[in-house]
Motif scaffolding. Structure first.
Motif, mmCIF file in Angstrom:
data_model
loop_
_atom_site.group_PDB
_atom_site.id
_atom_site.type_symbol
_atom_site.label_atom_id
_atom_site.label_comp_id
_atom_site.label_asym_id
_atom_site.label_seq_id
_atom_site.Cartn_x
_atom_site.Cartn_y
_atom_site.Cartn_z
ATOM 1 N N VAL A 96 0.838 -1.208 0.000
ATOM 2 C CA VAL A 96 0.000 0.000 0.000
ATOM 3 C C VAL A 96 0.866 1.249 0.000
ATOM 4 C CG1 VAL A 96 -1.630 1.358 1.375
ATOM 5 C CG2 VAL A 96 -1.979 -1.108 1.098
ATOM 6 N N LEU A 97 1.911 1.255 0.841
ATOM 7 C CA LEU A 97 2.811 2.415 0.905
ATOM 8 C C LEU A 97 3.547 2.623 -0.415
ATOM 9 C CD1 LEU A 97 4.388 2.177 4.481
ATOM 10 C CD2 LEU A 97 2.840 3.936 3.614
ATOM 11 N N ILE A 98 3.980 1.531 -1.022
ATOM 12 C CA ILE A 98 4.715 1.641 -2.296
ATOM 13 C C ILE A 98 3.834 2.273 -3.364
ATOM 14 C CG2 ILE A 98 5.752 0.311 -4.175
ATOM 15 C CD1 ILE A 98 6.719 -1.695 -2.028
ATOM 16 N N ILE A 99 2.594 1.827 -3.449
ATOM 17 C CA ILE A 99 1.680 2.357 -4.460
ATOM 18 C C ILE A 99 1.311 3.805 -4.156
ATOM 19 C CG2 ILE A 99 -0.661 2.169 -5.405
ATOM 20 C CD1 ILE A 99 -0.368 -0.880 -5.069
ATOM 21 N N SER A 100 1.007 4.086 -2.895
ATOM 22 C CA SER A 100 0.514 5.408 -2.519
ATOM 23 C C SER A 100 1.570 6.498 -2.639
ATOM 24 C CB SER A 100 -0.026 5.380 -1.083
ATOM 25 O OG SER A 100 -1.034 4.410 -0.948
ATOM 26 N N THR A 101 2.845 6.117 -2.443
ATOM 27 C CA THR A 101 3.929 7.104 -2.526
ATOM 28 C C THR A 101 4.663 7.028 -3.852
ATOM 29 O OG1 THR A 101 5.526 5.573 -1.522
ATOM 30 C CG2 THR A 101 4.275 6.994 -0.019
ATOM 31 N N HIS A 102 4.164 6.211 -4.787
ATOM 32 C CA HIS A 102 4.815 5.992 -6.094
ATOM 33 C C HIS A 102 6.239 5.463 -5.926
ATOM 34 C CE1 HIS A 102 1.962 9.005 -8.346
ATOM 35 N NE2 HIS A 102 1.331 8.056 -7.670
ATOM 36 N N GLY A 103 6.444 4.691 -4.870
ATOM 37 C CA GLY A 103 7.742 4.069 -4.645
ATOM 38 C C GLY A 103 8.700 4.891 -3.816
ATOM 39 N N GLN B 61 5.010 10.922 1.212
ATOM 40 C CA GLN B 61 4.103 11.917 0.648
ATOM 41 C C GLN B 61 3.161 11.215 -0.336
ATOM 42 O OE1 GLN B 61 6.427 15.085 -1.050
ATOM 43 N NE2 GLN B 61 6.894 15.992 0.945
ATOM 44 N N PHE B 62 1.867 11.265 -0.031
ATOM 45 C CA PHE B 62 0.883 10.611 -0.879
ATOM 46 C C PHE B 62 0.423 11.552 -1.986
ATOM 47 C CE2 PHE B 62 0.085 8.749 3.445
ATOM 48 C CZ PHE B 62 0.682 7.526 3.169
ATOM 49 N N THR B 63 0.173 10.973 -3.154
ATOM 50 C CA THR B 63 -0.290 11.791 -4.275
ATOM 51 C C THR B 63 -1.642 12.430 -3.966
ATOM 52 O OG1 THR B 63 -1.206 9.787 -5.260
ATOM 53 C CG2 THR B 63 0.950 10.492 -6.025
ATOM 54 N N ASN B 64 -2.494 11.704 -3.282
ATOM 55 C CA ASN B 64 -3.780 12.243 -2.841
ATOM 56 C C ASN B 64 -4.162 11.532 -1.556
ATOM 57 O OD1 ASN B 64 -6.738 12.589 -2.547
ATOM 58 N ND2 ASN B 64 -6.568 13.661 -4.501
ATOM 59 N N GLY B 65 -3.852 12.157 -0.439
ATOM 60 C CA GLY B 65 -4.073 11.525 0.855
ATOM 61 C C GLY B 65 -5.519 11.184 1.115
ATOM 62 N N GLU B 66 -6.436 12.066 0.693
ATOM 63 C CA GLU B 66 -7.862 11.800 0.896
ATOM 64 C C GLU B 66 -8.305 10.580 0.108
ATOM 65 O OE1 GLU B 66 -12.255 13.931 0.241
ATOM 66 O OE2 GLU B 66 -10.415 14.995 -0.313
ATOM 67 N N GLY B 67 -7.836 10.467 -1.133
ATOM 68 C CA GLY B 67 -8.202 9.327 -1.951
ATOM 69 C C GLY B 67 -7.687 8.024 -1.373
ATOM 70 N N VAL B 68 -6.433 8.032 -0.895
ATOM 71 C CA VAL B 68 -5.851 6.839 -0.275
ATOM 72 C C VAL B 68 -6.639 6.451 0.971
ATOM 73 C CG1 VAL B 68 -3.828 5.923 0.924
ATOM 74 C CG2 VAL B 68 -3.545 7.242 -1.191
ATOM 75 N N PHE C 29 3.117 -1.973 -10.045
ATOM 76 C CA PHE C 29 3.358 -3.415 -10.171
ATOM 77 C C PHE C 29 4.013 -3.980 -8.912
ATOM 78 C CE2 PHE C 29 3.147 -2.709 -14.859
ATOM 79 C CZ PHE C 29 2.209 -3.679 -15.150
ATOM 80 N N VAL C 30 5.034 -3.271 -8.415
ATOM 81 C CA VAL C 30 5.760 -3.752 -7.237
ATOM 82 C C VAL C 30 4.841 -3.776 -6.020
ATOM 83 C CG1 VAL C 30 7.671 -3.275 -5.658
ATOM 84 C CG2 VAL C 30 7.978 -2.954 -8.123
ATOM 85 N N GLY C 31 4.103 -2.675 -5.815
ATOM 86 C CA GLY C 31 3.202 -2.605 -4.667
ATOM 87 C C GLY C 31 2.119 -3.659 -4.732
#
Length: 297
Positions: free
Chosen positions: A137-144, A150-157, A278-280
């Motif tokens: 989840v962290l890998i996907i949410s932070t783009h690695g 830092q999340f691309t969109n914290g509310e969406g996550v 893919f990794v996440g």
């Protein structure tokens, strides 16, 4: 076809449907807002489920006690009302390639909630599986970029993860529901529909007469909220027969769905799939598989 072959066919059909819905969500949400989509799709779903019960000659299953009706109504608040309202909003805020894998962690959430709500205990293997999944989840949410957090969109996550809590609560609630599963789902949607209509009128407006949006909502109502459920129940029932091959074999097909989903997202939603996705996703699926094996032990 043998029971084993039929079970596999229905299982693969379900996985194929599940693999397309993230793309359908994202495309349809470009034509209507989350509540409008939920209203249209739920209306289609409750109609379809009623037709399925009639065609199968199971309308007698709709006769329940007042307590069972009340329980179905309570579950209808969770699904479809809260679950899909939150999930569609997450898809509205996030790229489909992020929202879909995050939603796939619901099985991990189910295991966590089963501890306080069902009195179950987690062993070391299950705890390790949870850590592996949420690392994904962290890998996907932070783009690695794990160091920045830092999340691309914290509310969406947050909404995508909250949807897994609602979905898990719905299925835990269903463990105490003794009615026919298709009839129960029909009443969940039937009792949830007035809430969805009220929320749409209060927070939004009636859906626009947009052909693309309405066709997308029709697809989601028919397949995501209706046919896939019936297909999956049929696959598990056939697999449980003496010559069916076992339910575990069918249940493992679910791990194909998120990877197929990325293909459809890339092909039809126009998203370039990031390596971090893919990794996440690999971590999330590995966590789910570890949880399954640790639970058996």
């Amino acid at each position: 076809m043998t029971a084993r072959q039929k079970a596999l066919a229905f299982g693969l059909g379900t996985v194929l449907i599940w693999s397309t819905v993230a793309t359908a969500f994202k495309i349809t949400l470009s034509h209507m807002d989350p509540l409008q989509l939920l209203l249209c799709a739920s209306t289609v779903s409750v109609t379809l489920l009623g037709i399925i019960l009639a065609v199968q000659g199971r309308l007698d299953k709709l006769s329940m006690s007042a307590r069972e009706y009340a329980y179905c109504a309570l579950l209808g608040v969770l699904n479809p009302f809260l679950y899909y309202a939150v999930l569609f909003k997450a898809y509205d805020l996030l790229p489909a390639q992020e929202a879909q894998p995050l939603n796939f962690t619901w099985a991990i959430t189910l295991s966590l909630l089963s501890v306080p709500l069902l009195g179950q205990r987690l062993n070391k293997g299950e705890l390790a599986a949870i850590l592996v999944s949420y690392l994904g989840v962290l890998i996907i949410s932070t783009h690695g970029d794990l160091t920045s957090l830092q999340f691309t969109n914290g509310e969406g996550v947050a909404l995508a993860l909250v949807s897994t809590v609602i979905w898990a609560l719905y299925w835990i609630g269903n463990t105490r529901n003794q009615c026919d599963p298709v009839a129960g789902l029909f009443f969940n949607f039937l009792f949830g529909l007035p809430l969805i209509l009220g929320a749409t009128l209060f927070f939004s407006e009636l859906p626009p007469l947009n052909a693309h949006g309405l066709l997308g909502a029709l697809y989601i109502g028919l397949f995501e909220m209706g046919i896939s459920f019936v297909f999956w129940l049929t696959a598990l029932r056939l697999a449980a027969q003496p010559q069916g091959g076992g339910t575990a074999r069918i249940a493992n097909l679910i791990f194909l769905s998120p990877f197929l989903s990325l293909f459809f997202i890339s092909r039809f939603a126009g998203e370039t799939i990031r390596t971090a996705t893919f990794v996440g996703l690999a971590f999330i699926v590995a966590g789910n598989m570890l949880m399954q094996r640790a639970g058996k032990r």
